[in-house]
Write a protein that holds these residues in place. Structure first.
Motif, short mmCIF file in Angstrom:
data_model
loop_
_atom_site.label_atom_id
_atom_site.label_comp_id
_atom_site.label_asym_id
_atom_site.label_seq_id
_atom_site.Cartn_x
_atom_site.Cartn_y
_atom_site.Cartn_z
N GLY A 123 6.75 -2.24 -2.24
CA GLY A 123 7.34 -2.34 -0.36
C GLY A 123 8.26 -2.18 0.17
O GLY A 123 8.50 -2.13 1.26
N LEU A 124 8.64 -0.94 -0.44
CA LEU A 124 9.88 -0.20 0.45
C LEU A 124 9.27 0.91 1.62
O LEU A 124 9.45 1.52 2.46
N VAL A 125 8.21 1.65 1.38
CA VAL A 125 7.36 2.73 1.93
C VAL A 125 6.14 2.40 2.28
O VAL A 125 5.32 1.63 1.91
N ASN A 126 6.26 2.93 4.18
CA ASN A 126 4.84 2.66 4.82
C ASN A 126 4.19 3.05 4.44
O ASN A 126 4.65 4.85 5.90
N VAL A 127 3.25 3.42 3.76
CA VAL A 127 2.37 4.83 4.10
C VAL A 127 1.05 4.76 5.16
O VAL A 127 0.37 3.78 5.17
N LYS A 128 1.10 6.01 6.60
CA LYS A 128 0.18 5.74 7.10
C LYS A 128 -0.98 6.67 6.45
O LYS A 128 -0.11 7.85 6.38
N THR B 30 -3.97 -2.24 5.37
CA THR B 30 -4.30 -2.65 6.93
C THR B 30 -4.85 -1.29 7.17
O THR B 30 -4.68 -0.34 7.19
N VAL B 31 -5.99 -1.95 8.12
CA VAL B 31 -6.86 -0.74 8.89
C VAL B 31 -6.75 -0.99 10.27
O VAL B 31 -6.94 -2.33 10.70
N THR B 32 -6.73 -0.35 11.14
CA THR B 32 -6.85 0.13 12.58
C THR B 32 -7.65 1.28 13.60
O THR B 32 -7.91 1.78 12.54
#
Length: 171
Positions: free
Chosen positions: A28-33, A160-162
């Motif tokens: 939960g520390l890194v937001n991969v995009k 999450t998909v945008t």
């Protein structure tokens, strides 16, 4: 912005469309995009205003700005791009919501050869006689598509998909 959408065939404009994903990792520390660079799609609006369509993503086009991670995402541990090169969403029913700015989308998402029902609202952000743009954001559980790889419990939660999808009238 209630605008009547013309009946007939519509084609996705890939140059004006984007499909991105994000997922928290490293406990939960890194937001991969990431962004899919190759998207294709089409749709048809019926006389009653409902629509159907298909969106296809080229798995190999996923770019997270980290080549090593992208190679792993394409591997059999996750997307298995060699055996399942495409992700598809078939919209079986799209219907305008009561406020005129939203549509309710229901269909089938297929990842790694596994299909699951998926429904979500989308927002009409631009519409005229020749073009239509829809924005949506929804979540998926990667485990439902056989993507259970989770070394040391690093990857938890939903992805999450945008999307921003621009359709133009087909000639």
């Amino acid at each position: 912005m209630t605008v009547a959408v013309e009946t007939g065939l519509w084609q996705l404009d890939p140059s004006a469309s984007a499909v991105a994903l994000r997922h928290r990792t490293m406990w939960g520390l890194v937001n991969v995009k990431g962004v899919f660079g190759a998207v294709a799609g089409r749709g048809e609006v019926a006389a009653d205003g409902t629509a159907t369509g298909t969106l296809t993503l080229d798995v190999a086009s996923l770019d997270t700005k980290n080549a090593k991670r992208d190679t792993h995402l394409r591997s059999a541990d996750l997307f298995d791009a060699d055996n399942h090169p495409e992700i598809t969403f078939v919209a079986r029913h799209v219907e305008r919501g009561g406020d005129g700015d939203t549509v309710e989308v229901s269909g089938q998402l297929t990842v790694r050869g596994i299909s699951r029902p998926l429904s979500f609202p989308a927002r009409v952000t631009a519409a005229d006689a020749g073009a239509l743009t829809l924005d949506a954001e929804f979540t998926v559980d990667r485990a439902e598509f056989g993507m259970g790889w989770n070394q040391l419990g690093m990857i938890r939660g939903l992805t999450t998909v945008t999307t921003t999808l621009r359709f133009t009238r087909a000639s």
